[in-house]
Write a protein that holds these residues in place. Structure first.
Motif, PDB file in Angstrom:
ATOM      1  N   ALA A  94       0.879  -1.125   0.201  1.00  0.00           N
ATOM      2  CA  ALA A  94      -0.072   0.007   0.125  1.00  0.00           C
ATOM      3  C   ALA A  94       0.704   1.306   0.032  1.00  0.00           C
ATOM      4  N   GLU A  95       1.928   1.363   0.847  1.00  0.00           N
ATOM      5  CA  GLU A  95       3.001   2.279   1.075  1.00  0.00           C
ATOM      6  C   GLU A  95       3.507   2.399  -0.550  1.00  0.00           C
ATOM      7  N   ARG A  96       3.956   1.427  -0.880  1.00  0.00           N
ATOM      8  CA  ARG A  96       4.737   1.597  -2.523  1.00  0.00           C
ATOM      9  C   ARG A  96       3.738   2.172  -3.369  1.00  0.00           C
ATOM     10  N   PHE A  97       2.557   1.712  -3.620  1.00  0.00           N
ATOM     11  CA  PHE A  97       1.545   2.072  -4.517  1.00  0.00           C
ATOM     12  C   PHE A  97       1.343   3.652  -4.156  1.00  0.00           C
ATOM     13  N   GLU A  98       1.290   4.171  -3.058  1.00  0.00           N
ATOM     14  CA  GLU A  98       0.985   5.411  -2.649  1.00  0.00           C
ATOM     15  C   GLU A  98       2.117   6.511  -3.273  1.00  0.00           C
ATOM     16  N   ASN A  99       3.226   5.769  -3.000  1.00  0.00           N
ATOM     17  CA  ASN A  99       4.523   6.603  -3.468  1.00  0.00           C
ATOM     18  C   ASN A  99       4.541   6.544  -5.018  1.00  0.00           C
ATOM     19  N   LEU A 100       4.176   5.454  -5.665  1.00  0.00           N
ATOM     20  CA  LEU A 100       4.200   5.510  -7.150  1.00  0.00           C
ATOM     21  C   LEU A 100       3.175   6.423  -7.469  1.00  0.00           C
ATOM     22  N   GLU A 101       1.999   6.540  -7.119  1.00  0.00           N
ATOM     23  CA  GLU A 101       0.935   7.384  -7.517  1.00  0.00           C
ATOM     24  C   GLU A 101       1.366   8.935  -7.437  1.00  0.00           C
ATOM     25  N   LYS A 102       1.952   9.127  -6.172  1.00  0.00           N
ATOM     26  CA  LYS A 102       2.351  10.630  -5.916  1.00  0.00           C
ATOM     27  C   LYS A 102       3.671  10.968  -7.268  1.00  0.00           C
TER      28      LYS A 102
END
Length: 108
Positions: A94-102
């Motif tokens: 979840a953290e990785r996907f949030e970072n990717l989205e940003k």
């Protein structure tokens, strides 16, 4: 997080497709007599007994004796080590996907 030994035991136990099918059948039925698990399956009674023993030893099922019959039900706490492990990676991804989205929004 659960101990590595507990997690390994649960994963090894559920890795066997026949054993996993027995576990899923018990989960679907709620509580099942061992003799019922043999009926309608392609697995012999001794094999079903071995799978039930492995599931019980891993803490995935509990048994209740009623006369000569043994009834099995899922022991929810037995899945705890697996759920803990998956929960750790759920947070990780979840953290990785949030970072990717940003990152993608910043690069637009």
């Amino acid at each position: 997080m659960a101990s590595t030994v507990q997690l390994t035991s649960v994963l090894k136990t559920l890795a066997d497709p026949t054993r996993r099918a027995v576990f899923e059948r018990i989960a679907r039925e709620g509580e099942v007599a061992a003799t019922y698990l043999v009926q309608g399956s392609k697995v012999s009674q001794p094999a079903v007994s071995q799978h039930l023993r492995a599931l019980r030893d891993a803490g995935l099922v509990a048994e209740r004796r009623e006369g000569r019959h043994i009834h099995y039900r899922v022991a929810p706490k037995g899945l705890g080590p697996l759920l803990d492990w998956l929960g750790h990676y759920q947070t990780f991804w979840a953290e990785r996907f949030e970072n990717l989205e940003k990152l993608l929004k910043e690069s637009e």
